[in-house]
Each structure stands twice: as C-alpha cells, then as structure tokens.
Design an enzyme around this catalytic site. Structure first.
Site, PDB file in Angstrom:
ATOM      1  CG  ASP A 316      36.938  37.157  38.038  1.00 33.53           C
ATOM      2  OD1 ASP A 316      37.390  36.554  39.032  1.00 33.53           O
ATOM      3  OD2 ASP A 316      37.076  38.375  37.859  1.00 33.53           O
ATOM      4  NE  ARG A 318      39.561  38.158  40.157  1.00 33.30           N
ATOM      5  CZ  ARG A 318      40.066  39.205  39.520  1.00 33.30           C
ATOM      6  NH1 ARG A 318      41.186  39.762  39.963  1.00 33.30           N
ATOM      7  NH2 ARG A 318      39.445  39.709  38.485  1.00 33.30           N
TER       8      ARG A 318
END
Length: 399
Positions: A316, A318
């Site tokens: 991930d 982000r």
C-alpha cells in the site's frame, strides 16, 4: 429469470439496490416496474428499454456484451432505503424487514491510546512529515440523478500536479481557501469560482459573502460543531479506482464503497453532512498501468498484496496528508470515518493529530448484509487478503 441471467452471463450484480426515478404526480408516461420471476422488480428505465426494443410480451435480457445503464452513474445519493441500513450512524430505528441484515457499526476510536483499546489496530502507519499546502480553486453545485445535490470542490497542492477533489454534502461545510477574497476580483469572479452563499440564478450580481471588515463573515457558517457525535460529519477518504468505479470491475469493492458513502451522507437524517475526499492515487498509489499488471499476476495465482510486491511496489503506497489538509481547509477537525482500514485512522489525523477521528464506521459489503451488492470469486479473495494480510477490521462472520 433475473437471477438466471446473471449466472449465465457471469456479469456482476448491481452495486446498490435499484431505485425508481423520481416523477411528479402529473407524469402520465411513467413506465411501471415489471415483476420478474424472483419478485425483484426491474427499474422503469430497464422496462422502457425492453418496451422500445419491441419485447412487449416477454422481457428479454440484454446481450452479454452490454452492461446495465444502472451502473453509470450510480444512482444512490440520498436513495431511500430501510432505516436499518444507517441506524448505527444516524440513530434511526432498526427495521426488522430483513432478519439477516446487521446494520453497520459506529465504533468509538482514540488513536492517542495504545493497544486494542484504541480501536485503531496495532500497526503504525506511515505519517507525512508536514501537511501539504492546499487550495480549493473552484466549487460547483452538482445535482445528482436522484435529486440530491452536492458540491464538488477541486483542490491544488504543492506536492503533486493532480486535481484532488472533495465531494461535500450539506450547505454548512465550506472551504476557507475558496471563500478568502482575492486581489482584484469582482463579485462575478467570486460567483464563477464558487465563492458564494445561497444559490446562483440568472441575473444574480453579488456573491453574498461579507467583507473581512464585517462582523460575521459568511465563510464562518461552517459545520464545525462541538457536542454529541450526531454533530460530527461522516467522512470517507477514497482513493481513485478507475476499474471499480468506471469499468464495473468485480475484483474490488471500491465502487460499492464510494456509492454507499454517498448514499449515507445524503440521507436527510444525516444533519451534520459529509465529505468524500477523493484522492487521485490509483491502485493504492502505484498507478493504473501497474495496477493492471497486478491484475494479470492475480490471474496467475498471486493475491493483491503479493502482486504489488512482485512488481516491486509496497503493498500500500498511499499517503493521506492531502486528505488531512483538505479536511482542515473545510474546517472539519472532528470526524466520523467510514473505513475498515485501521491504518487510515491515524494517518488521516495528521502528524500532530490536526484532525481527530471520533468514530470508525464500518463498510460491510452489501452482499454480506443481505442488501444486494455483488459477489465474485475475485472480490471474495480480495477482501480475504485485506483482512488477513492488511489488518482490515471487517468481520467475515457477518457473511
């Protein structure tokens, strides 16, 4: 018949239960819903399509190459559904119409605590060193297909060249940077960029915004209320997902989550309003091209986490600093966060807890709650991986 068609074609079912379009009592050409063999009515739109096609006696399914127009756009903001679907969020009474339905839970959280009692999981998410500088450059009213209205805010920032968005439900949530006066601008300039109060109409000449010298600027009419949790707005931090939101992908539940968040925020019983922060970080931050490669790796046997790692990306990638800065610009410093991801709670709060998450509202798939939605082997594996490998707080026993 409808269920048989779905099984034969393999098409995903709708993100949300269909709703009939709004008509006034004076409408005389309304097409009635047509009951199918499984007692699930199709929408008047679909009935009209079949009627135009000449199927007056028997409803024929569309060819497998076509997807229902009910997907685009998702017709759910403000849709009236059984009150049980939002009872834990708005305090509405729980309906007993569906005994298998368990409403979403709103769980108090406190990231200042450590351990399970915080409600934020055990991981320590990556925090930005500083919040980016953001500016809302334009705001516009968006009437939706269900009659609900929202305001779309477009933001620029000093860390990337992408256009990030805030979708705002409610009249009392405003942007400080948008409302701030700018040198040399006229009243028309202000109205064109969305810095006005009330509604625009032909012939309007003033923005209705008071000058800084006035006692109570209109920009201070924000939903930054203290008190009970009913005064705290719902917030969804949503990362762009072209495949799930536009291409009807059944590999993830992103489109359904965006759809459901909008529906909850637009309900009349949600007096505090809501904000969807829409971040342009496709594929959990790796971009659309790499995301499509990851899909191919998933077809070769990898799960969603393994595929990213095989492509030399984090599971991930982000970041949520932009979301924090945008919420601060909208003066929303206490929120109820719609998420299953515990890492989002602390990350969205910012490096110094500039925004406080008071509650985490779970986002249970509609199919798990007996409320429509869709099922596929891909989305089941995707959700299983998010729970087992990414620590998402989604109780699989609700299925």
């Amino acid at each position: 018949m409808a269920g048989q068609w779905r099984n034969e074609t393999g098409l995903p079912s709708f993100y949300s239960p269909k709703t009939a379009p709004q008509h006034s009592e004076s409408d005389t050409d309304e097409v009635p819903s047509v009951p199918l063999e499984d007692d699930n009515p199709i929408s008047s739109h679909d009935a009209a399509v079949h009627r135009i096609a000449g199927s007056s006696s028997t409803i024929q399914p569309p060819p497998p190459s076509l997807l229902s127009p009910s997907f685009t756009p998702p017709a759910t903001p403000g849709t009236i559904t059984p009150s049980a679907s939002i009872s834990s969020i708005t305090g509405a009474s729980i309906s007993a119409a569906s005994p298998s339905f368990r409403p979403a839970r709103a769980v108090p959280v406190d990231s200042s605590l450590s351990g399970p009692e915080s409600g934020c999981g055990s991981n320590k998410p990556r925090l930005v060193e500083r919040l980016p500088n953001v500016e809302c450059i334009v705001r516009a009213r968006i009437p939706t297909v269900t009659g609900t209205e929202m305001f779309l805010h477009l933001y620029t920032n000093d860390i990337d060249n992408k256009e990030h968005l805030a979708i705002v439900f409610g009249d009392n949530i405003r942007s400080k940077s948008l409302d701030a006066p700018r040198p040399g601008e006229t009243e028309t300039d202000r109205m064109v960029r969305g810095a006005y109060v009330g509604r625009l109409y032909p012939g309007r000449t003033t923005s209705g915004m008071m000058r800084p010298s006035d006692a109570t600027p209109a920009a201070e009419n924000n939903n930054n209320l203290a008190g009970s949790n009913s005064d705290i707005p719902l917030v969804r931090i949503h990362s762009e997902c072209y495949t799930g939101e536009t291409a009807w992908s059944a590999r993830c539940d992103c489109g359904e989550q965006l759809d459901e968040a909008a529906r909850l925020m637009a309900l009349p019983s949600n007096k505090a309003g809501g904000v969807i922060i829409y971040l342009r970080q496709e594929g959990r931050g790796i971009g659309l091209g790499e995301k499509l490669k990851a899909y191919n790796l998933q077809d070769l046997g990898s799960d969603t986490v393994e595929a990213n790692l095989l492509l030399r990306h984090p599971a991930d990638a982000r970041s949520y600093g932009l979301a924090t800065a945008m919420l601060m610009d909208l003066e929303q410093t206490e929120i109820k966060l719609l998420t299953n991801n515990p890492d989002k709670i602390r990350a969205v709060e910012g490096p110094n807890r500039e925004v406080i998450v008071r509650e985490r509202v779970e986002m249970v798939p509609l199919s798990w709650r007996g409320k429509g939605g869709f099922r596929s082997k891909e989305v089941e594996g995707y959700l299983k991986t998010k729970i087992e490998k990414m620590g998402h707080m989604l109780d699989m026993e609700t299925k």
